[in-house]
Design a protein around this motif. Structure first.
Motif, short mmCIF file in Angstrom:
data_model
loop_
_atom_site.label_atom_id
_atom_site.label_comp_id
_atom_site.label_asym_id
_atom_site.label_seq_id
_atom_site.Cartn_x
_atom_site.Cartn_y
_atom_site.Cartn_z
N ASN A 181 0.82 -1.21 0.00
CA ASN A 181 0.00 0.00 0.00
C ASN A 181 0.86 1.26 0.00
O ASN A 181 0.53 2.24 -0.69
CB ASN A 181 -0.93 -0.01 1.22
CG ASN A 181 -2.06 -1.00 1.09
OD1 ASN A 181 -3.14 -0.67 0.63
ND2 ASN A 181 -1.82 -2.24 1.51
N SER A 204 1.02 3.96 -3.11
CA SER A 204 0.57 5.35 -2.96
C SER A 204 1.69 6.35 -3.21
O SER A 204 1.42 7.49 -3.62
CB SER A 204 0.00 5.56 -1.55
OG SER A 204 1.00 5.31 -0.57
N ASP A 214 -8.59 10.58 -3.05
CA ASP A 214 -7.52 9.67 -2.65
C ASP A 214 -8.05 8.30 -2.27
O ASP A 214 -7.43 7.27 -2.57
CB ASP A 214 -6.75 10.27 -1.47
CG ASP A 214 -5.96 11.50 -1.89
OD1 ASP A 214 -5.79 11.69 -3.10
OD2 ASP A 214 -5.54 12.27 -1.00
N MET A 260 -7.00 4.73 -3.93
CA MET A 260 -6.41 3.68 -3.11
C MET A 260 -7.30 2.46 -2.96
O MET A 260 -6.84 1.41 -2.50
CB MET A 260 -6.08 4.23 -1.72
CG MET A 260 -4.96 5.24 -1.68
SD MET A 260 -3.36 4.51 -2.12
CE MET A 260 -3.19 3.28 -0.84
#
Length: 685
Positions: A446, A450, A629, A633
């Motif tokens: 993750n 990102s 965002d 994600m």
């Protein structure tokens, strides 16, 4: 006789030779007699006589032709000359006729002779000359404009190449060094000037030096400001679409101008002029487009304001926790505490046993909290992707934090000496460590997505990088070539997994074949060596896939340590029973294929969301909602949540509970008796 020899020979041949030959043939009874040597010799002699006669005759004819040919040649030359003169006379005659017609036309004007067109021929020539000069001047001006366009395009290309290359970084590093306080320049001659009585000159020199240093500081400040602006410009320009550059006004004007200069046709020039007018009018009429771009800018500003607010909160929280140096101080304090504990264990008798008791108690509390997290994650179901703690932390961060604390506590114990007493303890400890590493890999997935993959994908897709667009098309082709939709394939794999767990014949066994084919095509896409133009897009896909591959490899290592021997009495302990209740029996092959399908689906969804965000930056995008965002994600978080729920729930807590049981057994605690006593007390109540 000589003059008539031809006639005589012809008569002799006709009336003497031929009758004799025919008479000889008739005398043999009408049959054709065979010629003898005498006849052949006679014929040969006669032929020789004829050849001699013809030779004399051919010579005479040749002499006659030789005499006549010069006359024929002279006659032919005379004829050609007369023919040329005739044509010249005819041409002059035609001109005379034209002049005669012109004279008659002039006579017809009479007193209005001044209005004849001949009087305007000078004016017409002047007009023609002016038009010709204007055309030549226009051509020169257009060629100059074309060269200016080429210069501007080349300058833009070179500037972009320099700014996107290492040169800008070199400039920033060169001018980011702190200013060195140099020694005064005139200190070396100050004593000399003082002795020479030039104190005023020293003052002037020092003042000039101060002004020079101030000017240098101002110049350095301006250079740094310019470099900062250039850095910001480069960061923004990397998202500029290539299609906008290719269809920029200057590029289009250059194309139209080159077409007009190449053809030199009035029709083509008028067509190019109409296209230029249409292009300018289209750029001037931008009411609706401008409103869309303004709205897009407002949405970006809102997102930027929200990001700044979150950053301010994070900075405030960081300041409350001790500032930027808090992490380094905490790590230093932790290492000191760990060293002090080691020294205390070595120095004090019975310290190791006390430390082990304290660690067991802390591990019990950690495992209880971890079980609560796992129960919450299991209850969340499909909402696990949005599950957060009271402090706003995602569930994966809390699980990883508790797991790291457990691993650090286990590192304080001398576990190597227990291998001879209890063989299950090292296996359980290794399982806990692998589970912690798997959680760390999921966090790394993750985090790297990102911070690295997502910004790079957004930049490549916004800028319409050809290699990235080609890679996305190839990935979509791999997905489209699958006989069924990916969601349907996942549902079929889930059905197949259930039947395998129940040890029944699965009606969806063909899903494994489809998933294997999808894996083969996807891996072929990754292993294909691209050319230089397709390198960046393929490298982006390989980097993204590498994050998932690290998680898959760690999951395989964890699966090798899952076979922890759990005694029957331990299964009744709440930590182990709850963990075993959450952990479902898994078939590794089916889960690997399912997560491969989810991986491909996740990668495709990420690129689709990035493409959607890139489309919103174009004038024809409309007012579609902008992905935030969380939307960017969400594909990776969904994969992470699904992976945790299917592969990790109950694994870490069960392994840690087994470690606790092994440690308690090493402390000479009879767990079987304790469990039986608890059961007797429960039944008694």
């Amino acid at each position: 006789m000589r003059r008539g020899r031809e006639t005589l020979l012809t008569l002799l041949e006709a009336f003497v030779y031929d009758p004799l030959v025919e008479w000889g043939s008739a005398g043999t009874g009408g049959g054709r007699r065979r010629r003898g040597r005498r006849d052949v010799r006679a014929a040969r002699d006669m032929m020789a006589v004829r050849a001699v006669e013809l030779k004399h005759q051919l010579g005479e004819i040749t002499d006659q032709f030789s005499i006549i040919l010069p006359e024929i040649r002279q006659c032919a030359d005379n004829w050609l000359k007369e023919n040329e003169e005739l044509k010249s006379v005819e041409s002059r005659l035609q001109k005379c006729h034209q002049q005669m017609a012109l004279i008659k036309e002039i006579e017809a004007y009479g007193p209005n002779l001044n209005s004849h067109p001949l009087y305007a021929i000078s004016q017409k020539y002047s007009t023609y000359k002016q038009a010709k000069n204007a055309v030549e001047d226009s051509m020169k001006a257009l060629v100059k404009i074309l060269n200016d366009f080429d210069t501007q395009i080349e300058t833009f290309s070179n500037t972009t190449e320099v700014l996107n290359g290492p040169q800008l970084l070199n400039w920033i590093q060169e001018f980011s060094t702190p200013d060195d306080e140099e020694k005064q320049i005139f200190d070396h001659i100050k004593e000399f000037l003082t002795n020479a009585g030039q104190s005023s000159m020293i003052t002037q020199c020092e003042q000039a030096e101060i002004e020079l240093k101030q000017a240098m500081k101002q110049t350095l400040h301006l250079i740094r400001s310019c470099l900062e602006l250039l850095s910001q410009f480069v960061a923004v320009s990397q998202y500029y679409p290539q299609s906008h550059t290719e269809y920029h006004r200057i590029v289009m004007f250059r194309k139209f101008l080159a077409t007009a200069l190449e053809s030199k046709s009035p029709e083509v020039c008028r067509e190019m002029s109409n296209q230029v007018t249409a292009l300018v009018n289209a750029e001037n009429i931008k009411g609706e487009t401008s409103q869309q771009m303004i709205a897009y800018g407002y949405r970006l500003q809102a997102l930027c304001a929200e990001a700044n607010a979150n950053l301010a909160k994070a900075v405030e929280r960081l300041q409350l926790e001790g500032g930027p140096e808090a992490l380094a101080l905490a790590q230093e304090a932790y290492m000191d505490a760990k060293a002090n504990i080691s020294n205390w264990v070595r120095a004090e008798d019975g310290a190791a046993s006390s430390l082990e008791s304290v660690v067991i108690g802390m591990l019990c509390n950690l495992n209880r909290r971890y079980l609560m997290l796992e129960n919450g994650a299991q209850s969340a179901g499909d909402c696990l992707v949005d599950l957060t703690s009271r402090e706003g932390e995602w569930f994966l961060d809390d699980m990883s934090s508790l797991s790291t604390q457990a691993v650090e506590l286990l590192s304080l114990l001398p576990l190597q000496s227990a291998s001879t007493e209890d063989a299950s303890l090292p296996v359980a400890v290794e399982c806990v460590r692998n589970a912690n590493l798997l959680l760390a890999d999921l966090q790394q997935l993750n985090f790297n997505y990102s911070t690295i993959i997502l910004p790079e994908a957004l930049k490549k897709i916004h800028s319409e990088d050809p290699s990235t667009l080609m890679m996305i098309n190839e990935l979509n082709a791999v997905i489209m070539s699958t006989p069924m939709q990916l969601n349907e394939l996942l549902a079929q794999l889930e059905i197949h997994l259930r039947y395998l767990v129940m040890d029944m014949e699965s009606p969806a066994s063909s899903a494994m074949v489809v998933a294997a084919e999808l894996r083969a095509r996807y891996e072929a896409l990754l292993t294909t060596t691209p050319d230089h133009e397709g390198q960046s897009g393929r490298m982006l896909l390989m980097g993204f896939n590498g994050l998932f591959a690290a998680v898959e490899l760690r999951a395989r290592e964890l699966a090798d340590h899952l076979a922890i021997p759990v005694p029957q009495a331990w299964r009744k302990i709440d930590h182990i029973s709850d963990a075993m209740h959450m952990s479902s029996p898994a078939v590794r092959a089916v889960l690997e294929e399912a997560f491969l399908v989810r991986r491909v689906q996740c990668v495709a969804e990420v690129f689709a969301v990035c493409a959607q965000l890139a489309c919103l930056a174009r004038p024809t995008a409309g007012t579609a909602p902008m992905p935030d965002d969380s939307a960017l994600m969400k594909p990776v978080k969904r994969f992470t949540a699904e992976f945790v729920s299917r592969s990790l729930l109950g694994v870490h807590s069960r392994a840690l509970a087994c470690v606790l049981c092994a440690l308690l057994r090493r402390r000479r605690l009879d767990l079987r008796a304790e469990v039986e006593q608890k059961e007797i007390g429960k039944y008694a109540h």
